[in-house]
Scaffold this active site. Structure first.
Site, PDB file in Angstrom:
ATOM      1  N   HIS A  24       0.838  -1.202   0.000  1.00  0.00           N
ATOM      2  CA  HIS A  24       0.000   0.000   0.000  1.00  0.00           C
ATOM      3  C   HIS A  24       0.873   1.253   0.000  1.00  0.00           C
ATOM      4  O   HIS A  24       0.697   2.160  -0.831  1.00  0.00           O
ATOM      5  CB  HIS A  24      -0.913  -0.020   1.234  1.00  0.00           C
ATOM      6  N   GLU A  25       1.820   1.311   0.936  1.00  0.00           N
ATOM      7  CA  GLU A  25       2.674   2.497   1.047  1.00  0.00           C
ATOM      8  C   GLU A  25       3.591   2.649  -0.159  1.00  0.00           C
ATOM      9  O   GLU A  25       3.978   3.765  -0.511  1.00  0.00           O
ATOM     10  CB  GLU A  25       3.492   2.433   2.336  1.00  0.00           C
ATOM     11  N   HIS A  28       1.937   4.889  -2.679  1.00  0.00           N
ATOM     12  CA  HIS A  28       2.113   6.309  -2.379  1.00  0.00           C
ATOM     13  C   HIS A  28       3.537   6.760  -2.702  1.00  0.00           C
ATOM     14  O   HIS A  28       3.751   7.808  -3.313  1.00  0.00           O
ATOM     15  CB  HIS A  28       1.842   6.569  -0.895  1.00  0.00           C
TER      16      HIS A  28
END
Length: 434
Positions: A24-25, A28
């Site tokens: 997920h990170e 980003h």
């Protein structure tokens, strides 16, 4: 040995969860770097740092509590109206706003003026914030496809596991036959355990739900049933009767407390592994997504049940929310069960895929501090600037998301309280696999 397998299941789940957070990170991080935003930190977990290393301008690390993660981007919020990034009021709300603004500039360095998050165009900020949940969605789809098309799913198949000897009412045990009990149509037709149903009333049978639906709509009819018995095809005739059975929803699941008068044959299906096609997998995932959205909407209504589960020891319902602690326990329960390894892997993959789908849906809520809140702020800024251009008005400038921080703190407090309630329920009154 069972205890060891339980611990192994928990460890596998934790590793899968950590990968999901890191993945997920990474969404980003990669998009932020793509658009030239400086990212000083990439962290998996919260709390005390237990390991970290620096590569270029970014510190990568692992923290002690594996319940989330974050990347730190410079300039998440624009400066105040006066261009300053300091506290300017004794108001607690203003203090929250300026604390958040100040934190986003904590590691500001010379040359960062052109690398601030808020200076990027709204569509770029939307991509950066959407990339994290999108990575969870991609991972969820990949895991579900692995399960549905590769490992296969345990499901009822159109093979007879057991033939009921007599007609009983819904909810009664099938072996409670009395001397004057009516034999089932399957018993009278001569069906046996192990018979594979090839066709029913002239319709080729591929799945058990298809067979079940045909039986329920054939009350009062005498139908031919073609079976495969030990490699030989036979045709049997069954007079389908009407019986009161549990009502089914559109997915074929029993509706609690509801019954229907439908056709009845009197067989119990065997379980088998079924591999889905790509289109079938897509339909299955679409149904899961709809269920996930419905569950998210219904989440506030689950709070009383969680409270009673903690305070009164009321049994948890099958659709009760579970947190990471409860999910880890389920992962342990899966591996401690007396099942083939492929089934254990299938259930573990299904669990991780469902969690990643939930993370995508949850993070898309348009509320700060979630990713969806930042996306909503960027979209609103884009709308304001578009209207200003259309009506030849001055550019309103960036939307100051920091002004919503008091609301973000309230939302965060509600999330923390709910998470705490779920965690306690998962410890003292956990959901179990039946």
């Amino acid at each position: 040995m069972e205890q060891l397998m339980w611990v192994l299941g928990i460890l596998i789940f934790v590793v899968g969860l950590l990968f999901s957070i890191a993945w997920h990170e990474l969404g980003h991080l990669s998009t932020a770097k793509l658009f030239g935003i400086r990212v000083p930190q990439y962290m998996v977990g919260f709390g005390r740092t237990i390991w970290s290393t620096r590569r270029g301008e970014t510190e990568y690390g692992l923290k002690a509590v594996p319940l989330g993660g974050y990347i730190r981007m410079i300039g998440m919020f624009p400066p105040g109206a006066d261009g300053r990034i300091t506290k300017r009021s004794s108001s607690p709300w203003r203090t929250m706003i300026e604390d958040a603004r100040e934190a986003s500039y904590e590691e500001l360095q010379e040359g960062d003026d052109t690398r601030l998050f808020y200076t990027r165009k709204p569509w770029k900020r939307v991509i950066v914030m959407f990339a994290g949940p999108f990575m969870n969605l991609i991972l969820s789809i990949g895991l579900f496809l692995t399960l549905f098309m590769g490992i296969g799913i345990q499901t009822a198949v159109p093979t007879v596991k057991e033939v009921s000897q007599c007609v009983v009412k819904v909810g009664e045990p099938t072996d409670s036959c009395k001397a004057d009990a009516t034999p089932t149509p399957a018993n009278l037709a001569g069906l046996r355990a192990g018979d594979k149903v090839l066709s029913f009333d002239g319709t080729k049978i591929d799945t058990y739900p298809q067979l079940q639906d045909l039986i329920r709509h054939s009350a009062g009819k005498s139908v031919p049933i073609v079976i495969d018995r030990k490699g030989e095809q036979q045709t049997l005739n069954a007079a389908i009767i009407t019986n009161t059975l549990a009502a089914l929803d559109k997915d074929g699941n029993p509706i609690k407390g509801k019954t229907d008068d439908v056709g009845f044959l009197g067989i119990t299906p065997a379980n088998g592994v079924r591999h889905l096609s790509l289109s079938q997998s897509a339909d299955q995932m679409a149904g899961m997504a709809r269920t996930g959205v419905s569950s998210l909407v219904a989440l506030p209504g689950k709070i009383p049940g969680l409270w009673h589960a903690v305070v009164d020891g009321t049994p948890r319902s099958t659709d009760s929310p579970i947190g990471m602690v409860g999910a880890a326990r389920l992962g342990g329960d899966v591996f401690s069960m007396n099942l083939p390894l492929t089934q254990k892997l299938a259930m573990s993959v299904n669990l991780l895929a469902g969690i990643n789908l939930a993370l995508f849906l949850f993070n898309m809520l348009p509320l700060l501090p979630l990713d969806g809140g930042h996306i909503a702020g960027a979209l609103w800024e884009s709308v304001r600037r578009t209207f200003a251009r259309l009506f030849r008005r001055p550019d309103p400038g960036p939307f100051d998301v920091a002004r919503l921080m008091p609301l973000a703190y309230v939302v965060a407090a509600v999330f923390v309280a709910f998470t705490g309630l779920v965690m306690v329920a998962d410890v003292v009154n956990p959901v179990r696999i039946n």
